[in-house]
Design an enzyme around this catalytic site. Sequence first.
Site, PDB file in Angstrom:
ATOM      1  N   LYS A 156       3.396 -12.302  -4.214  1.00 17.17           N
ATOM      2  CA  LYS A 156       2.762 -11.027  -3.907  1.00 17.17           C
ATOM      3  C   LYS A 156       2.586 -10.955  -2.389  1.00 17.17           C
ATOM      4  CE  LYS A 156      -1.342  -8.250  -4.813  1.00 17.17           C
ATOM      5  NZ  LYS A 156      -2.363  -8.188  -3.782  1.00 17.17           N
ATOM      6  N   HIS A 188       0.847  -1.203   0.000  1.00 23.39           N
ATOM      7  CA  HIS A 188       0.000   0.000   0.000  1.00 23.39           C
ATOM      8  C   HIS A 188       0.878   1.248   0.000  1.00 23.39           C
ATOM      9  CE1 HIS A 188      -2.358  -3.056   2.461  1.00 23.39           C
ATOM     10  NE2 HIS A 188      -3.159  -2.856   1.431  1.00 23.39           N
ATOM     11  N   CYS A 242     -15.489 -14.617  -4.847  1.00 22.89           N
ATOM     12  CA  CYS A 242     -14.373 -14.587  -3.886  1.00 22.89           C
ATOM     13  C   CYS A 242     -14.628 -13.461  -2.907  1.00 22.89           C
ATOM     14  CB  CYS A 242     -13.021 -14.382  -4.573  1.00 22.89           C
ATOM     15  SG  CYS A 242     -11.687 -14.138  -3.362  1.00 22.89           S
TER      16      CYS A 242
HETATM   17 ZN    ZN Z   1      -9.797 -13.323  -4.432  1.00 19.80          ZN
END
Ligand code: ZN
Length: 412
Positions: A311, A25, A131
């Site tokens: 990630k 971020h 999701c």
């Molecule tokens: Zn997801």
Amino acid sequence: MPADCQTFYVTTPIYYVNDAPHIGHAYTTVAADVLARWHRQRQEPVRFLTGTDEHGQKVLRTAEAHGVGPQEWVDRLVDTAWKPVLETLDVSNDDFIRTTEPRHKERVQRFWATLHERGEVYQGSYEGPYCVGCEEYKLPGDLVAGTGELEGQQLCPIHGRPVEMLAENNYFFRMSAYAERLLELYEANPTFVQPESARNEVIAFVRRGLQDLSISRSTFDWGIPIPWDSEHVLYVWIDALLNYATAVGYGSQDAADQALFETVWPADVHLVGKDILRFHAAIWPAMLMAADLPLPKQVFAHGWLLVGGEKMSKSKLTGIAPAQIIDTFGSDAFRYYFLRAIAFGQDGSFSWEDLHARYTAELANGLGNLASRVAAMVGKYYGGVLPEAGPAGPAEERLAELAAQAVAGADG
Ligand SMILES: [Zn+2]
């Protein structure tokens, strides 16, 4: 300075408060801050916006898991984590928007009421894999097959967790009607989506055809109520995207807000992570087209920060808090490192070893040494007082030329 003095308007995504801020971020925020400071020191009017995205099922579930209401939960996270990190990073944002603020909620409702009146929204039903991590319905082709413990299940490729089948009676935005206009936009304005890899991805996505977008949820109530049907709240993403416009006065009845919107909108650049590119480069401009509002000039998708090849994310325990770095190296070194070490737009790997090596080689031994030698010579030869500048020789001219080239290059 541009002749019309239109404000340079740069935004970060508003961050989903469910996570604590990590250096992923911070990377986006610092990049936006550098752009804002660059334009400010060129005497341009600048507006730099960041903020937090606070609605949706994931926030609700996390708040419940902590035994508190969702508003209390997001207030706590914003006050203890999201606002303080901006100070840690020395970020110069002009505004901070929270999607639970009345100014945002009212203006979002006005936007969707307008689209509803225009016939851009209809009621229908939808069933598909969802999701909760992404707060997004997935297309079957997006999913990956689980292995090991998750054998036989379909997983979100971003979260690596099983999707849930959801069936809902929802309101839909007629997004499928905008595929052609979006393709024309990418064609007519080749820098609308950058870098090139991101542009290609979005074009390929829209060429496959767009489905109408489900914009409401009725199975939980942590969201902005739909103005014409109180049984539904707005889908968190289409509430969140509107922050870029509501924060600069869109939908306000107040004259000062309306004047602000006139001078600031459209945004010059939305900086986003590449995982939220489709929302910003396809859904968001389609929403604006439906409302007859001007489109942002650019959506720039930067790469991911990888830690150990993956990630970074809190759920995978690879999240590093900015303060972990800044407590040792300081915010200037932090800001320098991330913009220097990673080509903007590409994925980049973070490692403590690389940070330490650049800090030592470039900042301490390079810049630091130069500054300390100059200061020592001024002390030794000129009694600590900087002498008047003499006439420029070839060396000075070369330096001035380099500086002028750097400015032109940076502005390009
Ligand atoms: Zn997801």
